[in-house]
Structures are given as structure tokens and as C-alpha cells.
Design a protein around this motif. Structure first.
Motif, short mmCIF file in Angstrom:
data_model
loop_
_atom_site.label_atom_id
_atom_site.label_comp_id
_atom_site.label_asym_id
_atom_site.label_seq_id
_atom_site.Cartn_x
_atom_site.Cartn_y
_atom_site.Cartn_z
N GLY A 1 0.79 -1.23 0.00
CA GLY A 1 0.00 0.00 0.00
C GLY A 1 0.82 1.28 0.00
N GLU A 2 2.11 1.14 0.32
CA GLU A 2 2.96 2.33 0.44
C GLU A 2 3.10 3.06 -0.91
N MET A 3 3.38 2.28 -1.94
CA MET A 3 3.57 2.88 -3.26
C MET A 3 2.30 3.61 -3.71
N ALA A 4 1.15 2.95 -3.52
CA ALA A 4 -0.11 3.56 -3.97
C ALA A 4 -0.36 4.88 -3.26
N ALA A 5 -0.04 4.90 -1.96
CA ALA A 5 -0.25 6.14 -1.19
C ALA A 5 0.64 7.26 -1.71
N TRP A 6 1.89 6.95 -1.98
CA TRP A 6 2.81 7.98 -2.48
C TRP A 6 2.45 8.40 -3.92
N ARG A 7 1.92 7.46 -4.69
CA ARG A 7 1.50 7.81 -6.06
C ARG A 7 0.48 8.95 -6.04
N GLN A 8 -0.31 8.98 -5.00
CA GLN A 8 -1.29 10.06 -4.87
C GLN A 8 -0.59 11.42 -4.75
N ARG A 9 0.68 11.36 -4.35
CA ARG A 9 1.41 12.61 -4.12
C ARG A 9 2.54 12.78 -5.14
N ASP A 10 2.39 12.13 -6.28
CA ASP A 10 3.40 12.22 -7.36
C ASP A 10 3.69 13.70 -7.66
N PRO A 11 4.95 14.12 -7.49
CA PRO A 11 5.23 15.56 -7.56
C PRO A 11 4.98 16.20 -8.93
N VAL A 12 5.12 15.45 -10.00
CA VAL A 12 5.00 16.09 -11.32
C VAL A 12 3.54 16.42 -11.63
N PRO A 13 2.60 15.44 -11.60
CA PRO A 13 1.20 15.81 -11.82
C PRO A 13 0.65 16.75 -10.75
N ALA A 14 1.14 16.62 -9.52
CA ALA A 14 0.63 17.51 -8.46
C ALA A 14 0.99 18.96 -8.75
N PHE A 15 2.22 19.18 -9.20
CA PHE A 15 2.62 20.56 -9.49
C PHE A 15 1.90 21.09 -10.74
N ARG A 16 1.68 20.18 -11.67
CA ARG A 16 0.94 20.54 -12.89
C ARG A 16 -0.46 21.05 -12.52
N ALA A 17 -1.11 20.28 -11.66
CA ALA A 17 -2.48 20.66 -11.25
C ALA A 17 -2.46 22.01 -10.53
N ARG A 18 -1.43 22.20 -9.75
CA ARG A 18 -1.34 23.45 -8.97
C ARG A 18 -1.14 24.66 -9.89
N LEU A 19 -0.34 24.46 -10.94
CA LEU A 19 -0.14 25.57 -11.89
C LEU A 19 -1.45 25.93 -12.58
N LEU A 20 -2.21 24.91 -12.92
CA LEU A 20 -3.51 25.18 -13.57
C LEU A 20 -4.46 25.88 -12.61
N GLU A 21 -4.50 25.37 -11.37
CA GLU A 21 -5.38 25.97 -10.36
C GLU A 21 -5.07 27.43 -10.10
N SER A 22 -3.77 27.75 -10.15
CA SER A 22 -3.36 29.12 -9.84
C SER A 22 -3.84 30.10 -10.88
#
Lengths: 326, 330
Positions: B258-279
Motif C-alpha cells: 500500500g505504500e507505493m499507492a499512497a505515495w503515487r497520490q502525491r506524485d510531484p510532477v502531476p501535483a505541481f501541474r495541477a497546482r499551476l492550472l489551479e493558480s
């Protein structure tokens, strides 16, 4: 020419280079206030200040590695390691880092790093403070190795090391520090690496002697001369690079060769030199290549044991008599 | 956290380089499978934010030492993927003329003092570079990247002590990806927050979210300011996770379920992408354009590497010393 000690010659070389180039600095355990545990840097703190003559914690890996890091960005550090035995505490930084930096980077890294290291048995210092570790590092491409036997060579070779662009292990024998000899005062006097010195000419036996074994070989040569055996004494001065040509030339003349060093016989510098002569000069040889070195045991404490283990003048004399009798 | 006060250029740089690192690693893995790359690959997939944002907080004249897992650091510091890919392929056109490979890439002009095959090998080197900067009164810092495994090497202790003692302009940047090779951090160290180790050396230690490039950037900038002010080192512990094995081919039997799946939720590249769009600072088309440009750059890099000449064997005998001497290499 004025005479100064081996120790003074090293201090003079360091001081001259530090006056000449602000990139040069001295760093090590007790090198500043104490003046070095062997007294080599005595007085340098007063002239150069505590930034360029720098005491450190007892942290050989950090000291050697910091020397490397400073060298990679343009400084010319002189790192003092007070006992060659302690090189193993910083071994990775020498063997895996400094030695390989230029090659691994495609030739781009400059590593003007001089490691001044003491070697040899100073008398009852026992197994962890008496070793002669030159050959441990001869098997590592990328390092140069100097082992001067006279004050003049100590000065000239050290200046070459400091002005160069490669990591150098500069082995200073503890029992040579007090020895005196003529040393040029010229601030640009240097001795090139890879140039052996024919210290004494002879006809019958060549003794290739490293560091402190040079004066011992000369003493042996005097004794042997009285017996009618003429000994040629050659000091390679640097083990890497090795001046093969001068060694082979001498062996071609005498046909007999002894290699003497204070390091253990097994895989000491003599093993490499003997192998090289066997490969490239065997046709000149009239007898076996004989190695004179410390016995293959840790250096003992008690003087009676230590003297038994260390190589001496009598070992060279015996080896030469044996060769001359063949 | 609001990112709208950061410059457009900085945010674009972070996204572009993080994307480049991610895609470079995936290409390298693929090219190893296809046979272009002969050696090990220790990929940093999942750790793009630490590498890129830490380097983004540095100036051009600053230097880094890198690690086994160094491709992100090198690209973050301005490395050219063409020369990196050619080096991985063992070609004469690579950064190290094919003599170093992935573990030893260096570019002194870019301030990259070298990746390193020895865990903990870079600490003393970065410390020494910082000593040189301090002695020459230069406004430069040295940053040592390392992992949670390396902090248990003796060189960390020796170097941190020396740097703390002399207040050297060095940043000890720990990418804590929870595993030292195949052993989890909790089996390698008795404390969870490795930043606490800084206390022993008289300088601050901070733990940050290593998957958040803004947090990493801020922490590194603060450490750099402190270093340049003459106040000495900082230990930054950036908590992150690697999505692939220690090396390509690692069976990864050591992961917790379950560790990998949990960290996948926090994958830095898509997360930052989403944040740039949100901003609202970037729109989808702008991001796609950057992503496409990365793919094109990597197409060029792979083609460059594949077409680059192999070394001729005599090159193995060169560049060991500054000069050649018959007695040096024989």
C-alpha cells in the motif's frame, strides 16, 4: 651551498609556494598552533595566519576530501596526515575520489592536491604508527607517489607536487626529518617527478633504494667497497611515475639488483619494480632480483623485535654478497 | 499555499525541468532495455521536485555534489540531456567521454563537481569547495545532495562537524526517499526526522515536503542566504519517495504493502501541474507546449546518443593525469 634539514626543506618549500600563490594553503591536524606533531610547519602560522595554516578536527576523511573539493574549484591545498597509517581513515577520498576524478570526468577535473604523509618506523611506535604504505596506493591509477630521501629532493619534489595538477601522496620518512644536506635557495628550484637519482655509481650490484633505505644503501656500499664489491645506489625518488629507463640502464651495467624499502616485502614497492625488471630487463640479469624489506608481520613495539623485523644495512650487505658470489 | 506571487519564469522553469527529469529517466530506462545504455541506472522517478527545486534556488556559480541517483540534480543544475544520454550510452560525445557513465557525470563549468558511486562520498568534497569559497570571499555556496542512507556514513559526521565549526557556506541536502538501497529508513536510523542530526553540529536542520517544489525552493533559498551571510551550513531533509527500484531490475521485495499507492497520490510532477492550472497562471495549452518541447528535446538527445561515436580503445589510456609520462601509465 647552505645545509638545512629535511624538515626545514619541506617547510621552506611550503612557505615559498604559499608566498608565491595565494591558492596554496596548509591544512591538517595540529599543523598550526602546534606546528605539526613533527614540527614541520613550525612558525608558519605566524607568517600566514590561521586561515592558510589551518588546524582541523581529527577527521581524516573530511580533511582529505575537503582538500579534494577545494582543489576541484581552483585551490592548491597541502594536506598533512601525521601518520601514513591514518590514510586508511580517509581512504575512500584518496582511492575512489581524488585518484579517479580526472579520469571519470573525461579529463576535465584538475586535482592539484598534495597529501603530505609521514611513513616509516620512528622507533617503538608499534603497528599502527610505523608503516610505510607507499605501495598500497601504487595499485591505484591516478595518484602520483613521491618518497624523497634527501632535504634537497624533499624541497624540490614538494614544490613540483604543489605546482602540479594531480593528486600526490608525498611520503616523508619520520627518521629523515632531522637529516641535513645541501638545499638550493632558489625559489624556483624544483625536482621533476619520474627522474631517478643515481646517488652513487658502481659496477657490480645495483641497489634501488626507497626513502630511508637510500642512506642505508650508501652505508652498505661503503662496507662492501672495502670487500671489493662496487655498488651503484639509485633512488627512484618517485614511485609513480617510475623512471624505468634509469633503473634498467643501471641493471644493464651491473647485472645484479637489490631493491630495498622499509615497507613489508610482500607486495611492497619492490614487487612492482622487480616485476618490471623481470619483464623488461631479464636479459641483463645474472642472478635473482633480491628484495630487502620489512618482514611480513605487523611492526612490533619492543626494540629487540622491531629491529629484527625492519630491514637494515646488514640485510643489504648480505644480499649484495650473495649476488656478488654468483 | 498560494503560488501566485512567484515569477512566471520560476514556475515555468520548475515545471519544465521536473518534466524533463521524469521523462529523461523513463527514456533512459527504455533505452537501457533496448540496449543503447550498457550500465546501471538508478532512476530518480518520484524525486523530481527535490532535485530541480533545490538547484533552482542556487545561482549559476554555486556548485553541487551529486549521488548514485543524480540525473535530476544534473538536469536541475543545467545539464544538457544530449551529453547525459551520450554518456549513459558510453559514447565519446558524452559528458565524460564515455569514461564515467551515469554514476560519475561531472561538468565543472555548470558547477557539477560530480555524481558519485560511493554513498557519502560527496560530503567532504562539497565541504572543501565551500572552504575555498569562504577563503576567497566569493559569494558562492556548495550543496551536497545525499540520501537517507548516506547520512549514516562517517563522512557525514566528519563533514558536518567541520562545516559547522568553520561556518562554511555549504548546504547538506538530504533526499529522504525512505530507503537506503533495499532497507527502510526505520531499520537504518533510530530517529524519524533526520534533520535533527544538525543539532549536533551547531547549525539548523529543517524537514520539508520533498514532493513540493515550492517548499524545497524556499528551504534551499533560506539555507543559501544563511550560508552567504556567513552563518554557516543548513541541513535540509526533503521527504520524498522513489517510484522505482534502487536500480533498474531491483525486485523491490522490501516495499510495504500500500505504500507505493499512497505515495503515487502525491506524485510531484502531476501535483505541481495541477497546482499551476489551479493558480490560473498557466493554462492547459501552455503546459502541453512545454511537455511537447521536452519530448522533442529527448528525441534529439536519444538520437544524438545513438549516432555519437564510440570511444576508440586508446582513449582508455588518456586523461588519467594532467600530463602523460611513460612511467605513469604502462
Amino acid at each position: 651551498m647552505r645545509e638545512i634539514s629535511y624538515s626545514e626543506a619541506i617547510r621552506e618549500a611550503m612557505s615559498e609556494e604559499m608566498r608565491r600563490d595565494t591558492a596554496v594553503f596548509l591544512v591538517g591536524e595540529d599543523v598550526a598552533v602546534f606546528g605539526g606533531v613533527w614540527g614541520v610547519s613550525d612558525g608558519m602560522l605566524a607568517e600566514f595566519g590561521d586561515e592558510r595554516v589551518r588546524d582541523t578536527p581529527i577527521s581524516e576523511a573530511a580533511i582529505i576530501g575537503a582538500g579534494l573539493g577545494a582543489a576541484l574549484v581552483g585551490m592548491r591545498p597541502i594536506v598533512e596526515i601525521m601518520f601514513g597509517d591514518f590514510l586508511m581513515c580517509g581512504g575512500d577520498q584518496i582511492v575512489n575520489q581524488a585518484a579517479k576524478a580526472r579520469f571519470m570526468s573525461g579529463g576535465k577535473a584538475n586535482v592539484p592536491l598534495t597529501l603530505r604523509v609521514t611513513s616509516g618506523a620512528p622507533g617503538s611506535a608499534a603497528a599502527q604508527h610505523s608503516q610505510s604504505p607507499e605501495s598500497w596506493f601504487m595499485n591505484v591509477p591516478g595518484i602520483k607517489i613521491a618518497a624523497p630521501s634527501t632535504p634537497a629532493d624533499a624541497k624540490g619534489l614538494l614544490k613540483t607536487a604543489v605546482r602540479g595538477a594531480d593528486p600526490v601522496l608525498f611520503f616523508e620518512h619520520k627518521m629523515l626529518y632531522g637529516e641535513t644536506g645541501p638545499v638550493p635557495e632558489d625559489a624556483d628550484f624544483t625536482v621533476p617527478f619520474g627522474q631517478a637519482n643515481v646517488v652513487r655509481q658502481g659496477r657490480d650490484v645495483t641497489v634501488i633504494a626507497v626513502s630511508i633505505m637510500v642512506p642505508k644503501a650508501l652505508a652498505a656500499a661503503d662496507l662492501l667497497a672495502a670487500e671489493g664489491i662496487s655498488v651503484e645506489v639509485i633512488d627512484p625518488r618517485t614511485l609513480v611515475p617510475l623512471d624505468k629507463e634509469t633503473l634498467i640502464h643501471s641493471v644493464a651495467k651491473t647485472s645484479r639488483v637489490i631493491i630495498a624499502h622499509e615497507a613489508h616485502r610482500r607486495s611492497g614497492p619492490g614487487a612492482e619494480i622487480a616485476a618490471m625488471l623481470a619483464e623488461e630487463a631479464v636479459e641483463y640479469l645474472d642472478g635473482p632480483i633480491i628484495r630487502v624489506g620489512a618482514k611480513n608481520v605487523p611492526l612490533p613495539y619492543s626494540p629487540v623485535l622491531e629491529n629484527f623485523v625492519l630491514p637494515g644495512v646488514d640485510d643489504i650487505v648480505a644480499a649484495a654478497r650473495l649476488l656478488a658470489s654468483k | 499555499m498560494d503560488i501566485t506571487h512567484y515569477s512566471h519564469d520560476l514556475l515555468a522553469h520548475l515545471f519544465q525541468r521536473m518534466t524533463l527529469v521524469r521523462e529523461f529517466e523513463l527514456r533512459a530506462i527504455e533505452e537501457r532495455r533496448r540496449g543503447l545504455i550498457p550500465g546501471f541506472i538508478h532512476s530518480c522517478v518520484g524525486q523530481e521536485a527535490t532535485a530541480v527545486a533545490a538547484c533552482a534556488a542556487l545561482a549559476q556559480q554555486d556548485v553541487i555534489t551529486s549521488t548514485h541517483r543524480g540525473h535530476g540534480h544534473l538536469l536541475g543544475k543545467g545539464g544538457d540531456p544530449k551529453f547525459m544520454m551520450a554518456e549513459l550510452a558510453g559514447r565519446s560525445s558524452g559528458y565524460c567521454l564515455g569514461r564515467g557513465g551515469s554514476l560519475h557525470i561531472a561538468d565543472f563549468d555548470l558547477g557539477i563537481l560530480g555524481a558519485n558511486g560511493i554513498v557519502g562520498g560527496g560530503f567532504p568534497i562539497a565541504t572543501g569547495a565551500a572552504l575555498a569559497f569562504q577563503m576567497r570571499r566569493e559569494q558562492r555556496v556548495a550543496l551536497a545532495f545525499f540520501g537517507d542512507g548516506a547520512i549514516n556514513e562517517g563522512t557525514f559526521h566528519e563533514s558536518a562537524n567541520l562545516a559547522g565549526l568553520w561556518k562554511l557556506p555549504v548546504i547538506f541536502f538530504c533526499e529522504n526517499n525512505l530507503y537506503g538501497e533495499g532497507t527502510p529508513q526505520h531499520k537504518q536510523a533510530p530517529i524519524a526526522d533526520l534533520a535533527r542530526r544538525a543539532d549536533s553540529y551547531g547549525f539548523p536542520g529543517v524537514s520539508v515536503d520533498g514532493n513540493d517544489p515550492i517548499a524545497v525552493y524556499e528551504a534551499t533559498q533560506a539555507a543559501r542566504r544563511r550560508a552567504l551571510a556567513g552563518d554557516g551550513p543548513t541541513l535540509i531533509e526533503a521527504k520524498t519517495y522513489r517510484f522505482r527500484g534502487h536500480y533498474e531490475g531491483d525486485p523491490q521485495v522490501y516495499r510495504e504493502p500500500g505504500e507505493m499507492a499512497a505515495w503515487r497520490q502525491r506524485d510531484p510532477v502531476p501535483a505541481f501541474r495541477a497546482r499551476l492550472l489551479e493558480s490560473g497562471l498557466f493554462d492547459e495549452a501552455q503546459l502541453v507546449e512545454m511537455e511537447t518541447a521536452v519530448q522533442t528535446e529527448l528525441d534529439v538527445a536519444v538520437a544524438f546518443a545513438a549516432a555519437a561515436p564510440l570511444p576508440v580503445v586508446d582513449e582508455a589510456l588518456q586523461g588519467i593525469y594532467a600530463e602523460t609520462h611513460e612511467g605513469l601509465v604502462f
